[in-house]
Design an enzyme around this catalytic site. Structure first.
Site, mmCIF file in Angstrom:
data_model
loop_
_atom_site.group_PDB
_atom_site.id
_atom_site.type_symbol
_atom_site.label_atom_id
_atom_site.label_comp_id
_atom_site.label_asym_id
_atom_site.label_seq_id
_atom_site.Cartn_x
_atom_site.Cartn_y
_atom_site.Cartn_z
ATOM 1 N N TYR A 152 3.205 9.792 -0.390
ATOM 2 C CA TYR A 152 4.301 9.183 0.381
ATOM 3 C C TYR A 152 5.658 9.433 -0.293
ATOM 4 C CZ TYR A 152 0.648 6.296 2.672
ATOM 5 O OH TYR A 152 -0.465 5.847 3.349
ATOM 6 N N ASP A 185 0.835 -1.196 0.000
ATOM 7 C CA ASP A 185 0.000 0.000 0.000
ATOM 8 C C ASP A 185 0.876 1.254 0.000
ATOM 9 O OD1 ASP A 185 -2.792 1.254 0.676
ATOM 10 O OD2 ASP A 185 -1.386 2.179 2.079
ATOM 11 N N LYS A 223 -2.887 5.937 -3.864
ATOM 12 C CA LYS A 223 -3.891 6.961 -3.508
ATOM 13 C C LYS A 223 -3.602 8.271 -4.231
ATOM 14 C CE LYS A 223 -3.612 5.015 1.119
ATOM 15 N NZ LYS A 223 -2.204 4.670 1.283
ATOM 16 N N HIS A 238 -7.277 9.988 -1.290
ATOM 17 C CA HIS A 238 -6.533 9.989 -0.020
ATOM 18 C C HIS A 238 -7.306 10.692 1.111
ATOM 19 C CE1 HIS A 238 -2.128 9.709 1.507
ATOM 20 N NE2 HIS A 238 -2.969 9.565 2.500
#
Ligand code: A2P
Length: 281
Positions: free
Chosen positions: A49, A44, A74, A107
């Protein structure tokens, strides 16, 4: 590995690896190989990120067959809207070196507090998600951090209902209303930060249940989320903990033990209010 079946029939492993805060390429490479070897088949990530390239590279260099794993990503808050979400997804696919995602999620919701047109904004982003799904670029679509208020609003215009809601979910943060709404509406729950970002592990109730069951506090917390039918996404870069966090399928928490954890007051975690999240996080 146990699976969770989504409303469209797609099966996801009930446990996957969270990758938030892992940005170093070499660390990612070692982590992905170790996780795959330990049995992880769901990875994931999120555009925010900043590790999609590192994750894509690690999967390729480890020689992991694409069809062996589920990749979940996301879209970030700067790419809301019908066109923007579709372009963002294509950029993410390139970074991950793949031609499809197993799971694609919004997100954060646009919130009533920060966006006068929040309902329309979420509806348009969702329309873009539906287009990606119909095109076959993503096998399942969903949201993160949506509360029943955001989900109910989305329902008014959605042609396809979200298949997943990924929320912070752990003892001390059971998000009972959102979990109940998801269960009643066929939306699979995914538990992000299932260890409260590592902050709940000294809690006395968890320590005592760990002693009772002969498990670690982390295993007790993860097992609680599994027994709530969530897909759990613990993050660790430590090879021994990768194995520890997977070793959850040969014990059961009793109803009384589950109730104790259900009733735990907040004892650590991120607890971010979705209505306060901006473009910057
Ligand atoms: P590390 O990466 O050094 O193992 P969450 O999944 O809730 O975001 O929690 C992640 C945090 O919890 C990280 O700081 C991670 O540190 C730590 N962590 C992950 N698994 C365990 C475990 N089994 N025991 C103790 N800490 C853990």
């Amino acid at each position: 590995m146990r699976s969770v079946v989504l409303s469209n029939g797609l099966s996801l492993p009930a446990l996957g690896l969270g990758t938030w805060q892992v940005t170093d390429r070499e660390q990612m490479r070692g982590l992905v190989k170790a996780a795959y070897d330990a049995g992880y088949r769901l990875f994931d990530t999120a555009a925010a990120y900043g590790n999609e390239i590192a994750l894509g590279r690690a999967i390729a260099l480890s020689g992991i067959p694409r069809e062996d794993i589920c990749l979940s990503d996301k879209v970030w808050n700067t790419n809301r809207g019908f066109d923007a979400v579709q372009s963002a997804c294509r950029r993410s696919l390139k970074k991950l070196k793949t031609d499809y995602l197993d799971v694609y999620l919004i997100h954060w919701p646009a919130s009533p507090k920060l966006h006068a047109d929040w309902e329309d904004l979420n509806a348009q982003t969702w329309r873009g998600m539906e287009a990606l799904y119909r095109e076959g670029l993503v096998r399942a679509i969903g949201v993160c951090n949506f509360t029943p208020r955001h989900l109910q609003a989305l329902r008014r215009t959605a042609q396809i209902l979200p298949m997943i809601d990924q929320i912070e979910f752990h003892p001390g943060m059971p998000q009972a209303q959102t979990a109940a709404y998801c269960a009643q509406n066929g939306i699979a729950l995914e538990a992000s930060s299932p260890l409260g970002n590592g902050q709940i592990l000294q809690n006395e109730t968890l320590l005592s249940l760990a002693a009772q069951t002969g498990r670690t506090p982390a295993q007790v917390a993860l097992r609680w989320a599994l027994q709530k039918n969530a897909v759990v996404l613990p993050k660790t870069t430590n090879p021994a903990r990768l194995k520890e966090n997977m070793d959850l399928f040969d014990f059961t928490l009793s109803d009384a033990q589950m109730r104790l954890l259900d009733e735990l007051p907040f004892c650590g975690g991120l607890a971010i209010d979705p209505d306060e999240v901006t473009e910057f996080g």
